[in-house]
Design a protein around this motif. Sequence first.
Motif, PDB file in Angstrom:
ATOM      1  N   LEU A 189     -81.768  84.890  36.725  1.00  0.00           N
ATOM      2  CA  LEU A 189     -81.648  83.437  36.683  1.00  0.00           C
ATOM      3  C   LEU A 189     -81.763  82.847  38.088  1.00  0.00           C
ATOM      4  CD1 LEU A 189     -80.945  81.049  34.676  1.00  0.00           C
ATOM      5  CD2 LEU A 189     -78.593  81.317  35.481  1.00  0.00           C
ATOM      6  N   VAL A 190     -81.080  83.467  39.050  1.00  0.00           N
ATOM      7  CA  VAL A 190     -81.059  82.980  40.426  1.00  0.00           C
ATOM      8  C   VAL A 190     -82.441  83.038  41.066  1.00  0.00           C
ATOM      9  CG1 VAL A 190     -80.262  83.618  42.754  1.00  0.00           C
ATOM     10  CG2 VAL A 190     -78.616  83.431  40.869  1.00  0.00           C
ATOM     11  N   VAL A 191     -83.137  84.162  40.871  1.00  0.00           N
ATOM     12  CA  VAL A 191     -84.405  84.390  41.564  1.00  0.00           C
ATOM     13  C   VAL A 191     -85.581  83.762  40.821  1.00  0.00           C
ATOM     14  CG1 VAL A 191     -86.022  86.160  42.373  1.00  0.00           C
ATOM     15  CG2 VAL A 191     -83.549  86.499  42.640  1.00  0.00           C
ATOM     16  N   GLU A 192     -85.721  84.106  39.532  1.00  0.00           N
ATOM     17  CA  GLU A 192     -86.933  83.751  38.796  1.00  0.00           C
ATOM     18  C   GLU A 192     -86.898  82.347  38.207  1.00  0.00           C
ATOM     19  OE1 GLU A 192     -88.002  86.749  35.947  1.00  0.00           O
ATOM     20  OE2 GLU A 192     -87.387  88.393  37.259  1.00  0.00           O
ATOM     21  N   GLU A 193     -85.709  81.858  37.879  1.00  0.00           N
ATOM     22  CA  GLU A 193     -85.643  80.577  37.181  1.00  0.00           C
ATOM     23  C   GLU A 193     -85.132  79.447  38.073  1.00  0.00           C
ATOM     24  OE1 GLU A 193     -84.218  80.791  33.127  1.00  0.00           O
ATOM     25  OE2 GLU A 193     -84.581  82.950  33.075  1.00  0.00           O
ATOM     26  N   ALA A 194     -84.039  79.668  38.768  1.00  0.00           N
ATOM     27  CA  ALA A 194     -83.513  78.618  39.652  1.00  0.00           C
ATOM     28  C   ALA A 194     -84.238  78.585  40.991  1.00  0.00           C
ATOM     29  CB  ALA A 194     -82.014  78.817  39.871  1.00  0.00           C
ATOM     30  N   GLY A 195     -84.811  79.710  41.412  1.00  0.00           N
ATOM     31  CA  GLY A 195     -85.557  79.747  42.664  1.00  0.00           C
ATOM     32  C   GLY A 195     -84.708  79.607  43.907  1.00  0.00           C
ATOM     33  N   VAL A 196     -83.443  80.047  43.822  1.00  0.00           N
ATOM     34  CA  VAL A 196     -82.541  79.926  44.974  1.00  0.00           C
ATOM     35  C   VAL A 196     -82.140  81.297  45.522  1.00  0.00           C
ATOM     36  CG1 VAL A 196     -81.667  77.682  44.285  1.00  0.00           C
ATOM     37  CG2 VAL A 196     -80.500  79.745  43.458  1.00  0.00           C
ATOM     38  N   GLY A 197     -82.879  82.336  45.145  1.00  0.00           N
ATOM     39  CA  GLY A 197     -82.552  83.672  45.621  1.00  0.00           C
ATOM     40  C   GLY A 197     -83.786  84.536  45.796  1.00  0.00           C
ATOM     41  N   VAL A 198     -83.582  85.667  46.472  1.00  0.00           N
ATOM     42  CA  VAL A 198     -84.629  86.660  46.701  1.00  0.00           C
ATOM     43  C   VAL A 198     -84.087  88.013  46.256  1.00  0.00           C
ATOM     44  CG1 VAL A 198     -86.054  87.834  48.419  1.00  0.00           C
ATOM     45  CG2 VAL A 198     -85.573  85.388  48.660  1.00  0.00           C
ATOM     46  N   GLU A 247     -87.448  80.470  59.657  1.00  0.00           N
ATOM     47  CA  GLU A 247     -88.305  79.367  59.244  1.00  0.00           C
ATOM     48  C   GLU A 247     -88.936  79.616  57.876  1.00  0.00           C
ATOM     49  OE1 GLU A 247     -89.988  75.689  59.298  1.00  0.00           O
ATOM     50  OE2 GLU A 247     -88.513  76.501  60.709  1.00  0.00           O
ATOM     51  N   SER A 248     -89.299  80.874  57.589  1.00  0.00           N
ATOM     52  CA  SER A 248     -89.953  81.164  56.316  1.00  0.00           C
ATOM     53  C   SER A 248     -89.009  81.030  55.125  1.00  0.00           C
ATOM     54  CB  SER A 248     -90.566  82.573  56.338  1.00  0.00           C
ATOM     55  OG  SER A 248     -89.564  83.544  56.574  1.00  0.00           O
ATOM     56  N   GLY A 249     -87.714  81.010  55.390  1.00  0.00           N
ATOM     57  CA  GLY A 249     -86.743  80.841  54.307  1.00  0.00           C
ATOM     58  C   GLY A 249     -86.305  79.401  54.124  1.00  0.00           C
ATOM     59  N   LYS A 250     -86.957  78.480  54.812  1.00  0.00           N
ATOM     60  CA  LYS A 250     -86.534  77.075  54.766  1.00  0.00           C
ATOM     61  C   LYS A 250     -86.607  76.509  53.345  1.00  0.00           C
ATOM     62  CE  LYS A 250     -87.398  72.549  56.869  1.00  0.00           C
ATOM     63  NZ  LYS A 250     -88.240  71.782  57.836  1.00  0.00           N
ATOM     64  N   GLY A 251     -87.706  76.804  52.622  1.00  0.00           N
ATOM     65  CA  GLY A 251     -87.860  76.297  51.260  1.00  0.00           C
ATOM     66  C   GLY A 251     -86.773  76.825  50.334  1.00  0.00           C
ATOM     67  N   LEU A 252     -86.439  78.096  50.486  1.00  0.00           N
ATOM     68  CA  LEU A 252     -85.379  78.722  49.688  1.00  0.00           C
ATOM     69  C   LEU A 252     -84.054  78.006  49.932  1.00  0.00           C
ATOM     70  CD1 LEU A 252     -84.585  81.269  47.900  1.00  0.00           C
ATOM     71  CD2 LEU A 252     -83.993  82.359  50.079  1.00  0.00           C
ATOM     72  N   ARG A 253     -83.754  77.777  51.195  1.00  0.00           N
ATOM     73  CA  ARG A 253     -82.487  77.131  51.541  1.00  0.00           C
ATOM     74  C   ARG A 253     -82.437  75.682  51.058  1.00  0.00           C
ATOM     75  NH1 ARG A 253     -83.840  79.682  56.382  1.00  0.00           N
ATOM     76  NH2 ARG A 253     -84.103  77.683  57.461  1.00  0.00           N
ATOM     77  N   GLU A 254     -83.596  74.998  51.109  1.00  0.00           N
ATOM     78  CA  GLU A 254     -83.638  73.614  50.627  1.00  0.00           C
ATOM     79  C   GLU A 254     -83.419  73.551  49.123  1.00  0.00           C
ATOM     80  OE1 GLU A 254     -87.388  72.186  52.020  1.00  0.00           O
ATOM     81  OE2 GLU A 254     -86.591  71.583  53.996  1.00  0.00           O
ATOM     82  N   ARG A 255     -83.987  74.505  48.384  1.00  0.00           N
ATOM     83  CA  ARG A 255     -83.762  74.530  46.927  1.00  0.00           C
ATOM     84  C   ARG A 255     -82.291  74.800  46.622  1.00  0.00           C
ATOM     85  NH1 ARG A 255     -88.711  77.160  47.240  1.00  0.00           N
ATOM     86  NH2 ARG A 255     -87.783  79.241  47.020  1.00  0.00           N
ATOM     87  N   ALA A 256     -81.670  75.656  47.419  1.00  0.00           N
ATOM     88  CA  ALA A 256     -80.244  75.939  47.229  1.00  0.00           C
ATOM     89  C   ALA A 256     -79.410  74.687  47.458  1.00  0.00           C
ATOM     90  CB  ALA A 256     -79.805  77.066  48.161  1.00  0.00           C
TER      91      ALA A 256
END
Length: 463
Positions: free
Chosen positions: A386-395, A420-429
Amino acid sequence: MAEPVAPHVLVIPYPSQGHMLPLLDLAHLLSSRAGLAVTIAVTTKNRPFLDPLLSRSPFVAPLVLPFPDYPALPPGLENSQDLPHAFFRPLIHALAGLQDPLIRWARSTPHSPSAIISDHLLGWTADLAAQLGITHLVFSSSGALPIAVFHVLWRRMPQRSDLDDPNCPISFPEIPNSPVLPWRQLSFLYRTHIGGEPISEFLREGFLKNTASWGFVFNTFADLDRVYLDYHRNDLGHPRVWALGPLAPLDGPVERGGVACATAGEIMTWLDGCSEGSVLLVAFGSQQVLAPPQAAALAAGLELSRARFIWCARGATVVPEGFEGRVAGWGLVVRGWAPQVAILGHQAVAAFLTHCGWNSVLEAVAAGVAMLTWPMVADQFLNARLVVEEAGVGVALCDGADAVPDADELARVVAESLGESGKGLRERAKELSRRALEAAQEGGSSYKDLDGLVAELSKVAVN
């Protein structure tokens, strides 16, 4: 005319920290915001779990019962965190011995309960509610997706096509997004089921009774679990499915789930000296202990990443010799309990390497922290999905209780999540955190669901 009597709810938790804490949070909400009378049934050695709640909730009362006599369990152990994994099933079976004492209490107390809310592992409480002629609700300390899979498992009883393959795929086409799981990721209780064996059949009957209960309460929120909450409403055949999370209070005590100690203050002081969004928290819950090869690989990866981190090494986890000296100044190792909610809420923390226990997932979501997932047992695999594939807030980082991560890969993922490459991940979180907070505020989905639950409980209380 006499004032109507507030509904009285009997809450029956499963004795494990990960299960008890969110159900106690629910009890606090029902009593403090809705004014319901709440009684919480616990066994003698689990009574201290209630102290923080009782100190802030005047309408909550404890009901302390002796642990049932059950020779198959080691004496004096009443909490699943104290027991070896092999005793998990017998503990659930043993707790059914509380049924008769609970009936005697309910029939003798002046303000008898009008409803029972029990942990989803305690399906036998449906019989208790039936004998008392009151309403039965199931509380899930997991999200809506794992419970959907759980229900399908116990109804359909799918089996492996290859009995020697732990990765044999099991499909769930009836559930949204049609998850497919390797056999090894299914519930331990299901994988160890033996047809005709008394405890196995008792457990299956309990889980099937849950699906016939009057209502379900989940510690989640609509924007995270909407499709699976809707699935449950259709699958169960009624609308009495409420999502009330995140239940953990953001302004709750720092010592939530532990005991206040000098270490907590030291941790927060250390974080105060770190720049915003620069720290990784590493923690695997209250029960998971890393084997030496796992701890060594984790330590090597953290050292290679050069990222600031806090590693909560609980229990018997052995931190490699010399590691702390080599990372002094930018890495902090905490042995024993640490204030996880407070750490996640600190502005310096931007990522969380987690086992994906549901409480940890929701705490990270509420704090707006990205997750690096290493699910190990139970519902954690589905939570990670759920975290990685659906919510997009994890790796996805690692997978399995026996898995040993590659140190170089771990270092790369950690560095990217904070860079810097994790900026999008952190913004979604951060965005998901905003929606979680909105859900719990007045007018939000979880706030409205609590109002709806209380309204329904009030109706059954007068019938």
